[in-house]
Design an enzyme around this catalytic site. Structure first.
Site, short mmCIF file in Angstrom:
data_model
loop_
_atom_site.label_atom_id
_atom_site.label_comp_id
_atom_site.label_asym_id
_atom_site.label_seq_id
_atom_site.Cartn_x
_atom_site.Cartn_y
_atom_site.Cartn_z
N CYS A 353 38.06 42.64 30.39
CA CYS A 353 37.30 41.62 29.65
C CYS A 353 36.76 40.56 30.60
CB CYS A 353 38.17 41.03 28.54
SG CYS A 353 37.28 39.97 27.37
N VAL A 354 37.07 39.29 30.35
CA VAL A 354 36.51 38.22 31.17
C VAL A 354 36.95 38.34 32.62
CG1 VAL A 354 38.43 36.69 30.54
CG2 VAL A 354 36.32 35.70 31.39
#
Length: 619
Positions: A353-354
């Site tokens: 993800c991030v």
């Protein structure tokens, strides 16, 4: 009965009166069943609705009219109908003619539904209702005409309001997304399933328990209000380090921002190049180390990988200075620590993800500095670098919401409960109101579900970094502009990334849609293997082979778009993890003995404490 040609308003009045009678009957029943001390204080029950209304007001204040707040949960059904009329009348996309038609169609719907019941309003054997929704799947919603009318009317109104927003002219796509989101959230909150006097399942449960379910729900509401977070699971069944995040290992290094865990080997030999995992700092790292059967970490160790994991510290005032550069610096630092501790030239990396977004920037910085060979390969779990087609979080990056986030970030950090509420609202029917009904109103026991425990174990975010992330990436999409952003003074140019990359996307991911994750292939210059997994942002990643769930798609031919990839893809049953480990072994499969520094905690590789460490337990 009034002819269908009568006005929609008249028809609505007829239905309102019917619901008033139903509400009075249900209220009398509940007053007789709920204990006397509770019956004397209805304000406690109304607090349940007020809390949820306040919860949504913070995000919907720009769109929701002042008179459209959800009626209190103990209010008469007639008040619900009035609120629905008032709110639908205020929707700018639903002009008077469309509103008139909607209520006329409602009247036709009522005639069709009632025709399936006997003249005395008795139960029907098998009523064929035109609209279905899992919130109203219980047969109690169909057995009596009044409950059939209630939920069918709601579904019709919801359908027409969504259609009005979808087909409205003159809206920008951003405005349409915002209005769709606002409309859906109000509709979710206004579902008759959320109101005891309108929900036949709740009424039956109340009769069965003598009101015990309502009293139990009030106790739970009080506890959730105190902690400021909706409960989703029985947290007493889990303890971090005992039956969750329990893969054996040691914390071998730490900074103010992260701890570095190295897991103990379970094989006599290991792949020479170790694996360093960067989980998202918006959640706890143990999404990849749940129970033994679900743990990606434990599985990877069993494949002969030396696995290291970053455990990010939840932000507090001591981390108020943490900014954009610090997470890039942390990744590069962790890469160097693992290389030094294990005596290797390079590491395999994973960014989830991030953290995958940041890993892409880290690879670009290393390439610019001539240090790309520190990373043998990079794997991206549902990560985005080009935010042109990003997911639902784009709803939260206009100037008004960014200012709201700034004001909510007290002490230099954003409370993780705020972010958890945001993600819950993206799927409000499933993650908010479903739990309100089941555990507040029906009084059902909470499930013992490790994934929900992880979901509720929130982390705080440094305010400076969070603002930059939403502004520069989600709103302005600057990371794909060569040189527009930098890290530690080095320009980020993603086209210079030649590191072999494995890119995994979830077909049903609403946080990082596959169309967005795919764009990594359009910016990197090195070889990329793209794999599309079944399910979404979590289940699409955490899918152990032994579970035999879902599927994944690969395409060994040439393709230049996601559509081309899908058109020529081969579907494989089960988990994509075996495909990934085969790919990893293809980028350096030499094995060495699992001794010395490969076993954390010895003289050659001293440890600070046992895994999972202190940081993961800080709130």
């Amino acid at each position: 009965m009034t002819d269908q040609s009568d006005s929609g308003a008249d028809a609505a009045d007829i239905f309102t009166e019917m619901m008033r009678i139903q509400g009075e009957s249900a209220r009398q029943m509940m007053q007789a069943l709920v204990p006397d001390d509770a019956a004397q204080d209805r304000s406690a029950v109304d607090t349940m609705a007020d809390t949820m209304a306040q919860f949504q007001r913070s995000w919907l204040q720009a769109w929701t009219p002042a008179d459209a707040d959800a009626a209190p949960l103990m209010a008469d059904p007639a008040r619900w109908m009035e609120a629905m009329q008032q709110w639908s009348a205020s929707v700018p996309m639903l002009d008077p003619a469309a509103q008139q038609k909607m209520w006329a169609d409602s009247f036709a719907l009522w005639q069709g539904v009632l025709s399936q019941y006997d003249a005395d309003g008795g139960e029907a054997d098998d009523p064929q209702l035109p609209r279905r929704d899992r919130r109203f799947a219980d047969k109690a919603w169909r057995e009596q005409p009044v409950f059939a009318l209630i939920h069918q009317t709601y579904l019709l109104i919801a359908e027409r309001l969504r259609e009005s927003v979808d087909s409205a002219q003159g809206l920008s796509e951003e405005d349409r997304r915002n209005l769709c989101f606002a409309t859906q959230n109000v509709l979710d909150a206004m579902s008759p399933a959320n109101y005891p006097l309108m929900n036949p399942v709740v009424l039956e449960r109340t009769m069965e328990t003598g009101g015990e379910n309502i009293m139990r729900g009030l106790e739970r509401l009080s506890g959730d209000l105190e902690k400021g977070q909706l409960t989703h699971t029985d947290t007493s069944q889990f303890e971090v380090g005992e039956n969750i995040a329990a893969t054996p290992g040691k914390v071998i290094y730490e900074t103010e921002l992260f701890q570095l865990i190295q897991y103990a080997p379970s094989t006599n030999e290991v792949i020479e190049t170790p694996l360093l995992i960067f989980p998202p700092w918006i959640n706890r790292f143990y999404i990849l180390d749940l129970n033994e059967k679900k743990s990606f970490v434990r599985w990877a160790v069993a494949q002969g990988l030396t696995v290291c994991m970053v455990s990010w510290k939840s932000a507090d005032e001591s981390l108020a200075h943490i900014d954009w550069d610090d997470y890039f610096r942390a990744q590069m630092h962790a890469i160097d620590v693992v290389r030094e501790r294990l005596g290797v030239d390079s590491v395999h990396t994973i960014g989830y993800c991030v953290a995958g977004t940041t890993l892409a920037g880290t690879l670009a910085v290393l390439a610019e500095r001539g240090e790309a060979d520190k990373v043998a390969s990079a794997t991206f779990f549902t990560a985005q670098i080009d935010f042109a087609n990003a997911g639902d979080l784009q709803l939260f990056v206009d100037d008004g919401k960014l200012e709201f986030i700034r004001q909510a970030s007290q002490g230099g950090y954003l409370d993780g409960r705020y972010l958890a509420a945001t993600f819950n609202m993206l799927r409000g029917s499933d993650l908010i109101w479903n739990y309100v009904v089941n555990h507040y109103l029906l009084g059902e026991d909470y499930p013992a579900f490790d994934l929900l425990f992880w979901n509720g174990d929130v982390t705080n975010l440094p305010a400076k970094w969070h603002a930059a992330y939403l502004r520069d990436l989600y709103r302005d999409n600057r990371m794909v502009e060569p040189g527009a952003l930098s890290a530690e003074g080095t320009a980020i140019d993603l086209t210079k990334v030649q590191t072999p990359s494995y890119v995994q996307a979830g077909r049903e991911d609403h946080i990082a849609p596959p169309e967005s994750v795919w764009k990594i292939t359009e910016h990197f210059s090195g070889p990329v293997r793209f794999v599309l997994a079944g399910s979404g942002h979590i289940a699409g990643v955490v899918n152990p082979p032994d579970a035999g769930k879902y599927q994944y798609w690969t395409n060994e031919a040439d393709f230049v778009s996601l559509d081309e990839f899908i058109a020529g893809a081969t579907e494989h049953p089960g988990s994509w993890w075996p495909d990934w480990i085969a790919w990893i072994e293809g980028h350096g499969g030499k094995r060495v003995k699992a001794t010395a520094a490969r076993r954390p905690g010895g003289k050659s590789n001293p440890a600070i404490e046992d895994a999972p460490g202190r940081y993961v337990k800080l709130r």
